[in-house]
Design a protein around this motif. Structure first.
Motif, PDB file in Angstrom:
ATOM      1  N   TYR A   1       0.826  -1.214   0.000  1.00  0.00           N
ATOM      2  CA  TYR A   1       0.000   0.000   0.000  1.00  0.00           C
ATOM      3  C   TYR A   1       0.861   1.265   0.000  1.00  0.00           C
ATOM      4  O   TYR A   1       0.433   2.316   0.478  1.00  0.00           O
TER       5      TYR A   1
ATOM      6  N   SER B   1      -7.137  -4.093   2.678  1.00  0.00           N
ATOM      7  CA  SER B   1      -7.469  -2.697   2.949  1.00  0.00           C
ATOM      8  C   SER B   1      -8.970  -2.501   2.780  1.00  0.00           C
ATOM      9  O   SER B   1      -9.552  -2.934   1.779  1.00  0.00           O
TER      10      SER B   1
ATOM     11  N   SER C   1     -10.277   0.453   2.470  1.00  0.00           N
ATOM     12  CA  SER C   1     -10.486   1.693   1.722  1.00  0.00           C
ATOM     13  C   SER C   1     -10.996   1.379   0.325  1.00  0.00           C
ATOM     14  O   SER C   1     -10.422   0.550  -0.387  1.00  0.00           O
ATOM     15  N   ASP C   2     -12.075   2.039  -0.057  1.00  0.00           N
ATOM     16  CA  ASP C   2     -12.634   1.816  -1.395  1.00  0.00           C
ATOM     17  C   ASP C   2     -12.242   2.906  -2.381  1.00  0.00           C
ATOM     18  O   ASP C   2     -12.849   3.038  -3.444  1.00  0.00           O
ATOM     19  N   LEU C   3     -11.191   3.670  -2.062  1.00  0.00           N
ATOM     20  CA  LEU C   3     -10.719   4.695  -2.995  1.00  0.00           C
ATOM     21  C   LEU C   3     -10.157   4.073  -4.267  1.00  0.00           C
ATOM     22  O   LEU C   3     -10.270   4.635  -5.357  1.00  0.00           O
TER      23      LEU C   3
ATOM     24  N   TYR D   1     -16.043  -1.635  -3.194  1.00  0.00           N
ATOM     25  CA  TYR D   1     -16.375  -2.254  -1.913  1.00  0.00           C
ATOM     26  C   TYR D   1     -16.892  -3.683  -2.085  1.00  0.00           C
ATOM     27  O   TYR D   1     -16.627  -4.540  -1.247  1.00  0.00           O
TER      28      TYR D   1
ATOM     29  N   ASN E   1      -6.455   0.480   6.884  1.00  0.00           N
ATOM     30  CA  ASN E   1      -7.466   1.525   6.631  1.00  0.00           C
ATOM     31  C   ASN E   1      -8.851   1.050   7.074  1.00  0.00           C
ATOM     32  O   ASN E   1      -9.803   1.072   6.299  1.00  0.00           O
TER      33      ASN E   1
ATOM     34  N   SER F   1     -13.129   4.920   8.645  1.00  0.00           N
ATOM     35  CA  SER F   1     -13.016   6.369   8.506  1.00  0.00           C
ATOM     36  C   SER F   1     -14.404   6.994   8.642  1.00  0.00           C
ATOM     37  O   SER F   1     -15.425   6.298   8.615  1.00  0.00           O
TER      38      SER F   1
ATOM     39  N   ARG G   1     -16.709   6.113   5.727  1.00  0.00           N
ATOM     40  CA  ARG G   1     -17.194   4.731   5.594  1.00  0.00           C
ATOM     41  C   ARG G   1     -17.192   4.054   6.970  1.00  0.00           C
ATOM     42  O   ARG G   1     -16.464   3.112   7.222  1.00  0.00           O
TER      43      ARG G   1
ATOM     44  N   MET H   1      -8.579   5.428  11.400  1.00  0.00           N
ATOM     45  CA  MET H   1      -7.652   5.212  10.291  1.00  0.00           C
ATOM     46  C   MET H   1      -6.205   5.002  10.744  1.00  0.00           C
ATOM     47  O   MET H   1      -5.361   4.567   9.973  1.00  0.00           O
TER      48      MET H   1
END
Length: 238
Positions: free
Chosen positions: A85, A128, A130-132, A136, A157, A160, A163, A212
């Motif tokens: 990451y 992770s 995180s869906d950036l 998802y 991650n 947050s 999410r 986070m």
């Protein structure tokens, strides 16, 4: 001729950085990184040129690091390990003729595991939440398959403000394949200021204690507690 080091600076404390990472920073004329990470190593940056950016500027940082490395020795930094990451993949995708060396570091799951005991002693995976960069639905599929395969799971991650429910939903997926008393470790700010360690179970897990800056490690079907530490047996006969 210049060179680019892609450096994993570890969990954040200078004492937990590898010697090779420290030497790369000392050798470098220019340091490139996310503003928050630059502050973590500022003691090593005296007299050096620094290029820093805020969040979501990874491509800009990598582009600048590659440009500068044509005639200077440059380090671009990531916390943990640069290949987990971090910036290593993006740099290698973007590089052309530049000389690049990847410098490994202590990733967050390893730092957290050391504080929790030995939860990663058998097959394990990192996911992770995180869906950036990842849809998802795909994240949930990976969680399901990891749970079904009885992997110890490390969540990067994990939670947050944008999410807040993903972690709870993923824990509920895992509960379909693990017992309620499965140990779960939460480590905030592993090996740096503000460190906090919480050990719970799947049944009693409280996602509101996670942010986070946390790592969450879920044990497999054999993980157990001893003297308030998590142990995943490797399988040795005692």
């Amino acid at each position: 001729m210049g060179k680019l080091y892609v450096v994993g600076i570890g969990p954040g404390g200078l004492q937990d950085m590898t010697l090779k990472a420290r030497r790369a920073l000392e050798e470098s004329e220019v340091i490139v990184g996310y503003t928050k990470y630059i502050k973590m190593v500022e003691e090593l940056l005296k007299g050096k040129e620094v290029f820093e950016t805020g969040m979501k500027k990874e491509v800009d940082r990598c582009k600048r690091a590659l440009e500068l490395s044509k005639d200077k020795v440059v380090s671009i930094i990531s916390t943990g390990d640069s290949g987990i990451y971090g910036m290593a993949g993006l740099i290698l995708e973007m590089k052309k003729e530049e000389i690049v060396e990847i410098i490994p570091g202590v990733t967050s799951s390893i730092a957290a595991a050391a504080l929790l005991g030995s939860p990663l002693m058998h097959d394990n995976c990192s996911i992770s939440l995180s869906d950036l960069m990842t849809p998802y639905d795909l994240i949930k599929k990976r969680v399901l398959l990891a749970a079904e395969g009885d992997f110890v799971i490390s969540f990067y991650n994990p939670r947050s403000k944008g999410r807040p429910y993903y972690l709870r939903e993923c824990i509920n997926i895992i509960r379909k394949y693990r017992k309620n008393n499965t140990p779960v470790g939460i480590v905030k700010n592993a090996m740096r200021e503000g460190e906090e360690i919480i050990i719970s179970t799947l049944k009693d897990f409280d996602e509101t204690k996670v942010d986070m800056m946390s790592m969450v490690i879920i044990g497999n079907s054999n993980t157990f507690m001893k003297d308030n530490i998590m142990i995943t047996p490797r399988g040795y006969k005692l």
